[in-house]
Write a protein that holds these residues in place. Structure first.
Motif, PDB file in Angstrom:
ATOM      1  N   ILE A 176       0.978  -0.984   0.296  1.00 48.38           N
ATOM      2  CA  ILE A 176       0.186   0.208   0.267  1.00 48.38           C
ATOM      3  C   ILE A 176       1.515   1.563  -0.294  1.00 48.38           C
ATOM      4  O   ILE A 176       0.855   2.579  -0.957  1.00 48.38           O
ATOM      5  CB  ILE A 176      -1.077  -0.110   1.463  1.00 48.38           C
ATOM      6  CG1 ILE A 176      -2.288   1.167   1.204  1.00 48.38           C
ATOM      7  CG2 ILE A 176      -0.287   0.210   2.313  1.00 48.38           C
ATOM      8  CD1 ILE A 176      -3.798   0.919   1.485  1.00 48.38           C
ATOM      9  N   CYS A 177       2.217   1.554   0.769  1.00 46.52           N
ATOM     10  CA  CYS A 177       2.774   2.245   0.074  1.00 46.52           C
ATOM     11  C   CYS A 177       3.478   2.708  -0.847  1.00 46.52           C
ATOM     12  O   CYS A 177       3.407   3.741  -0.842  1.00 46.52           O
ATOM     13  CB  CYS A 177       4.406   2.525   1.431  1.00 46.52           C
ATOM     14  SG  CYS A 177       3.269   2.559   3.400  1.00 46.52           S
ATOM     15  N   ASP A 178       3.684   1.459  -1.697  1.00 45.07           N
ATOM     16  CA  ASP A 178       4.803   1.794  -3.231  1.00 45.07           C
ATOM     17  C   ASP A 178       3.498   2.173  -3.280  1.00 45.07           C
ATOM     18  O   ASP A 178       3.559   2.637  -4.723  1.00 45.07           O
ATOM     19  CB  ASP A 178       4.631   0.375  -3.024  1.00 45.07           C
ATOM     20  CG  ASP A 178       6.109  -0.117  -2.865  1.00 45.07           C
ATOM     21  OD1 ASP A 178       7.090   0.972  -1.653  1.00 45.07           O
ATOM     22  OD2 ASP A 178       6.612  -0.887  -3.003  1.00 45.07           O
ATOM     23  N   ILE A 179       2.121   2.166  -3.175  1.00 48.15           N
ATOM     24  CA  ILE A 179       1.208   2.759  -4.202  1.00 48.15           C
ATOM     25  C   ILE A 179       0.650   4.272  -4.295  1.00 48.15           C
ATOM     26  O   ILE A 179       0.793   4.894  -5.246  1.00 48.15           O
ATOM     27  CB  ILE A 179      -0.093   1.900  -4.534  1.00 48.15           C
ATOM     28  CG1 ILE A 179       0.032  -0.255  -4.871  1.00 48.15           C
ATOM     29  CG2 ILE A 179      -1.644   2.189  -4.814  1.00 48.15           C
ATOM     30  CD1 ILE A 179      -1.226  -0.932  -4.410  1.00 48.15           C
ATOM     31  N   ILE A 180       0.640   4.309  -2.663  1.00 49.14           N
ATOM     32  CA  ILE A 180       0.492   6.063  -2.447  1.00 49.14           C
ATOM     33  C   ILE A 180       1.911   6.295  -3.091  1.00 49.14           C
ATOM     34  O   ILE A 180       1.871   7.515  -3.679  1.00 49.14           O
ATOM     35  CB  ILE A 180       0.676   5.979  -1.036  1.00 49.14           C
ATOM     36  CG1 ILE A 180      -0.557   5.416  -0.287  1.00 49.14           C
ATOM     37  CG2 ILE A 180       0.844   7.036  -0.493  1.00 49.14           C
ATOM     38  CD1 ILE A 180      -0.789   5.056   1.038  1.00 49.14           C
ATOM     39  N   LEU A 181       3.342   5.695  -3.080  1.00 47.96           N
ATOM     40  CA  LEU A 181       4.435   6.347  -3.852  1.00 47.96           C
ATOM     41  C   LEU A 181       3.517   6.713  -5.707  1.00 47.96           C
ATOM     42  O   LEU A 181       4.159   7.797  -5.639  1.00 47.96           O
ATOM     43  CB  LEU A 181       5.587   5.990  -3.331  1.00 47.96           C
ATOM     44  CG  LEU A 181       6.329   6.175  -1.789  1.00 47.96           C
ATOM     45  CD1 LEU A 181       6.849   5.025  -1.163  1.00 47.96           C
ATOM     46  CD2 LEU A 181       6.303   7.649  -1.355  1.00 47.96           C
ATOM     47  N   GLN A 182       3.410   5.919  -5.894  1.00 42.96           N
ATOM     48  CA  GLN A 182       3.609   5.639  -7.432  1.00 42.96           C
ATOM     49  C   GLN A 182       1.891   7.210  -7.596  1.00 42.96           C
ATOM     50  O   GLN A 182       2.632   7.777  -8.832  1.00 42.96           O
ATOM     51  CB  GLN A 182       2.919   4.129  -8.204  1.00 42.96           C
ATOM     52  CG  GLN A 182       2.850   3.627  -8.506  1.00 42.96           C
ATOM     53  CD  GLN A 182       1.568   2.178  -8.678  1.00 42.96           C
ATOM     54  OE1 GLN A 182       1.729   1.719  -8.097  1.00 42.96           O
ATOM     55  NE2 GLN A 182       1.359   2.059 -10.173  1.00 42.96           N
ATOM     56  N   LEU A 183       0.912   7.412  -6.877  1.00 43.08           N
ATOM     57  CA  LEU A 183       0.042   7.952  -6.844  1.00 43.08           C
ATOM     58  C   LEU A 183       1.362   8.793  -7.187  1.00 43.08           C
ATOM     59  O   LEU A 183       0.886   9.939  -8.035  1.00 43.08           O
ATOM     60  CB  LEU A 183      -1.481   7.521  -6.760  1.00 43.08           C
ATOM     61  CG  LEU A 183      -2.474   8.340  -7.192  1.00 43.08           C
ATOM     62  CD1 LEU A 183      -2.531   8.045  -7.775  1.00 43.08           C
ATOM     63  CD2 LEU A 183      -3.310   8.344  -5.058  1.00 43.08           C
ATOM     64  N   MET A 184       2.271   9.403  -5.974  1.00 46.14           N
ATOM     65  CA  MET A 184       2.128  11.217  -5.884  1.00 46.14           C
ATOM     66  C   MET A 184       3.259  11.083  -6.478  1.00 46.14           C
ATOM     67  O   MET A 184       2.777  12.549  -7.592  1.00 46.14           O
ATOM     68  CB  MET A 184       3.310  10.701  -4.204  1.00 46.14           C
ATOM     69  CG  MET A 184       1.999  10.379  -3.205  1.00 46.14           C
ATOM     70  SD  MET A 184       3.345  10.889  -2.177  1.00 46.14           S
ATOM     71  CE  MET A 184       2.699  11.782  -0.845  1.00 46.14           C
ATOM     72  N   GLU A 185       3.659  10.145  -7.276  1.00 47.57           N
ATOM     73  CA  GLU A 185       4.829  10.691  -8.858  1.00 47.57           C
ATOM     74  C   GLU A 185       4.013  10.744 -10.004  1.00 47.57           C
ATOM     75  O   GLU A 185       3.540  11.828 -10.398  1.00 47.57           O
ATOM     76  CB  GLU A 185       5.403   9.076  -8.670  1.00 47.57           C
ATOM     77  CG  GLU A 185       6.574   9.362 -10.276  1.00 47.57           C
ATOM     78  CD  GLU A 185       8.248   8.468  -9.962  1.00 47.57           C
ATOM     79  OE1 GLU A 185       9.064   9.277 -10.316  1.00 47.57           O
ATOM     80  OE2 GLU A 185       6.986   7.360  -9.648  1.00 47.57           O
ATOM     81  N   GLU A 186       3.187   9.450 -10.494  1.00 44.21           N
ATOM     82  CA  GLU A 186       1.832  10.093 -11.928  1.00 44.21           C
ATOM     83  C   GLU A 186       1.474  11.880 -11.623  1.00 44.21           C
ATOM     84  O   GLU A 186       0.972  12.080 -12.102  1.00 44.21           O
ATOM     85  CB  GLU A 186       0.925   9.421 -11.245  1.00 44.21           C
ATOM     86  CG  GLU A 186       1.391   8.034 -11.546  1.00 44.21           C
ATOM     87  CD  GLU A 186       0.203   6.731 -11.077  1.00 44.21           C
ATOM     88  OE1 GLU A 186      -1.024   7.438 -11.108  1.00 44.21           O
ATOM     89  OE2 GLU A 186       0.788   5.260 -11.765  1.00 44.21           O
ATOM     90  N   LYS A 187       0.949  12.178 -10.129  1.00 40.80           N
ATOM     91  CA  LYS A 187       0.233  13.246  -9.885  1.00 40.80           C
ATOM     92  C   LYS A 187       1.452  14.237  -9.996  1.00 40.80           C
ATOM     93  O   LYS A 187       0.874  15.615 -10.447  1.00 40.80           O
ATOM     94  CB  LYS A 187      -1.073  13.050  -8.795  1.00 40.80           C
ATOM     95  CG  LYS A 187      -1.961  11.842  -9.116  1.00 40.80           C
ATOM     96  CD  LYS A 187      -2.474  12.308  -8.000  1.00 40.80           C
ATOM     97  CE  LYS A 187      -4.327  11.935  -8.136  1.00 40.80           C
ATOM     98  NZ  LYS A 187      -5.254  12.579  -8.191  1.00 40.80           N
ATOM     99  N   PHE A 188       1.497  14.402  -9.319  1.00 37.87           N
ATOM    100  CA  PHE A 188       2.672  15.368  -8.711  1.00 37.87           C
ATOM    101  C   PHE A 188       4.694  15.385  -8.888  1.00 37.87           C
ATOM    102  O   PHE A 188       5.070  16.456  -8.548  1.00 37.87           O
ATOM    103  CB  PHE A 188       2.533  15.482  -6.993  1.00 37.87           C
ATOM    104  CG  PHE A 188       1.330  15.800  -6.428  1.00 37.87           C
ATOM    105  CD1 PHE A 188       0.662  16.735  -6.828  1.00 37.87           C
ATOM    106  CD2 PHE A 188       0.913  14.942  -6.060  1.00 37.87           C
ATOM    107  CE1 PHE A 188      -0.840  16.898  -6.132  1.00 37.87           C
ATOM    108  CE2 PHE A 188      -0.805  14.978  -5.932  1.00 37.87           C
ATOM    109  CZ  PHE A 188      -1.515  15.955  -6.030  1.00 37.87           C
TER     110      PHE A 188
END
Length: 154
Positions: free
Chosen positions: A114-126
């Motif tokens: 779940i932490c890796d997915i959060i980081l992935q989403l941060m990178e995609e969006k920001f």
């Protein structure tokens, strides 16, 4: 160890990165969970009421999925507010970890997922800088959770 070492600059940039994604806590929390359930279907087995849901669309609409996504983000947000106070940070994280280990019996590898997915989403969006600013936080969360699990006898 139970002490965390975030410099003042790291605390500030981690909080700045987190704020961007936390503004839409429910939507982003939902996106993270739906991605986890879709890419790692075994993680659904812990949630009896999500088990029958196969389509991402169905999950996105589910009040339970949305509610849990928001809870996950709220818990992380509480921790982010205490990056400069390890006692307060662990005061939030330890009982949560204990509950997941003893009552819910969630495999600790799922926290890394779940932490890796959060980081992935941060990178995609920001972008990559946003992700990089928050990586140390997710590492802390996961390593402390692993400690809690060890103490609980995993």
């Amino acid at each position: 160890s139970s002490t965390m070492s975030f410099s003042e600059a790291e605390v500030q940039s981690a909080r700045g990165a987190w704020e961007k994604i936390y503004v839409d806590a429910e939507d982003n929390g939902t996106t993270v969970l739906v991605r986890m359930f879709t890419e790692h279907p075994d993680t659904k087995s812990y949630f009896t009421h999500f088990k029958g849901m196969d389509s991402a669309e169905e999950m996105k609409q589910s009040d339970q999925v949305r509610g849990h996504g928001k809870r996950v983000f709220t818990a992380i947000n509480d921790m982010v507010q205490h990056l400069d106070n390890s006692e307060a940070f662990l005061g939030i994280l330890n009982p949560l970890g204990k509950k997941h280990a003893t009552q819910l019996k969630v495999d600790p590898k799922n926290f890394k997922i779940i932490c890796d997915i959060i980081l992935q989403l941060m990178e995609e969006k920001f972008g990559g800088d946003c992700k990089a600013s928050f990586e140390k936080v997710t590492n802390e969360i996961c390593s402390h959770l692993n400690n809690v699990y060890k103490e609980a006898g995993w």
